[in-house]
Design an enzyme around this catalytic site. Structure first.
Site, PDB file in Angstrom:
ATOM      1  N   HIS A  55      13.801 -23.463  36.311  1.00  0.00           N
ATOM      2  CA  HIS A  55      14.693 -23.017  35.095  1.00  0.00           C
ATOM      3  C   HIS A  55      14.734 -21.505  34.882  1.00  0.00           C
ATOM      4  O   HIS A  55      13.711 -20.728  35.306  1.00  0.00           O
ATOM      5  CB  HIS A  55      14.182 -23.607  33.729  1.00  0.00           C
ATOM      6  CG  HIS A  55      14.455 -25.281  33.698  1.00  0.00           C
ATOM      7  ND1 HIS A  55      14.166 -25.827  32.723  1.00  0.00           N
ATOM      8  CD2 HIS A  55      14.553 -26.102  34.587  1.00  0.00           C
ATOM      9  CE1 HIS A  55      14.523 -27.272  32.780  1.00  0.00           C
ATOM     10  NE2 HIS A  55      14.883 -27.361  34.204  1.00  0.00           N
ATOM     11  N   GLU A  57      13.896 -19.669  32.271  1.00  0.00           N
ATOM     12  CA  GLU A  57      12.511 -18.975  31.916  1.00  0.00           C
ATOM     13  C   GLU A  57      11.476 -19.039  32.817  1.00  0.00           C
ATOM     14  O   GLU A  57      10.774 -17.931  32.814  1.00  0.00           O
ATOM     15  CB  GLU A  57      12.278 -20.119  30.496  1.00  0.00           C
ATOM     16  CG  GLU A  57      13.450 -20.212  29.577  1.00  0.00           C
ATOM     17  CD  GLU A  57      14.238 -21.515  29.646  1.00  0.00           C
ATOM     18  OE1 GLU A  57      14.519 -21.945  28.741  1.00  0.00           O
ATOM     19  OE2 GLU A  57      14.636 -21.682  30.733  1.00  0.00           O
ATOM     20  N   CYS A  85      13.303 -25.953  26.963  1.00  0.00           N
ATOM     21  CA  CYS A  85      13.123 -27.550  27.141  1.00  0.00           C
ATOM     22  C   CYS A  85      11.526 -27.410  26.927  1.00  0.00           C
ATOM     23  O   CYS A  85      10.863 -26.416  26.947  1.00  0.00           O
ATOM     24  CB  CYS A  85      13.404 -27.950  28.424  1.00  0.00           C
ATOM     25  SG  CYS A  85      12.497 -27.411  29.697  1.00  0.00           S
ATOM     26  N   CYS A  88       9.371 -25.590  29.448  1.00  0.00           N
ATOM     27  CA  CYS A  88       9.639 -24.217  29.408  1.00  0.00           C
ATOM     28  C   CYS A  88       8.786 -23.550  28.469  1.00  0.00           C
ATOM     29  O   CYS A  88       7.856 -22.603  28.366  1.00  0.00           O
ATOM     30  CB  CYS A  88      11.045 -23.686  29.394  1.00  0.00           C
ATOM     31  SG  CYS A  88      11.943 -24.049  31.190  1.00  0.00           S
TER      32      CYS A  88
END
Length: 159
Positions: A55, A57, A85, A88
């Protein structure tokens, strides 16, 4: 950081989200800043990297960790176009990120108050991360909507 700085860094995160789109990924971008300088950037790459943890992040945190020579990143602010999420959020807490500023909320998996409340409220963690949402939210949400609208129109786009 000033509101002007916040907008500047979120604008950069939106540029990175556009890069994710160009790569065929869900358009999310992230920028990690410390003392007014970028120490990590990332955009969604799970499909291209064959890595479910890639992701935006996580990508930004990984770059910053290598640059700083440490997995702890105190005194940093993470700008991300979509509410983090749970995965993360956990990485953000473990990295000791001081503050998260996000654009659009995520009504499906958001972990900063939309679905889960891991940032900053969960007192079970030994680190609290300040969190603010809604900066350039319309732009971030529009990018996501347009991406999925286009993807639904394309034949064979069931990734």
């Amino acid at each position: 950081m000033s509101e002007r700085d916040d907008r500047r860094w979120m604008q950069r995160a939106l540029e990175l989200a556009q890069r994710a789109w160009e790569d065929g990924e869900v358009p999310v971008g992230a920028v990690l800043v410390r003392h007014g300088e970028v120490i990590g950037e990332g955009w969604n790459r799970p499909i291209g990297a064959n890595d479910p943890t890639a992701h935006a992040e996580i990508q930004a945190l990984r770059v910053a960790g290598r640059i700083m020579g440490n997995y702890r990143l105190p005194g940093t602010t993470l700008y991300v176009t979509l509410e983090p999420c749970p995965m993360c959020a956990g990485a953000i807490v473990h990295a000791r990120v001081e503050r998260v500023v996000f654009g659009a909320t995520d009504p499906r998996t958001g972990a900063a108050g939309s679905v889960f409340d891991l940032l900053p409220s969960d007192r079970r963690f030994n680190h609290r991360t300040a969190c603010e949402g809604g900066l350039l939210a319309d732009e971030a949400a529009r990018l996501l909507r347009d991406f999925f609208r286009e993807r639904r129109k394309s034949p064979g786009s069931s990734r």
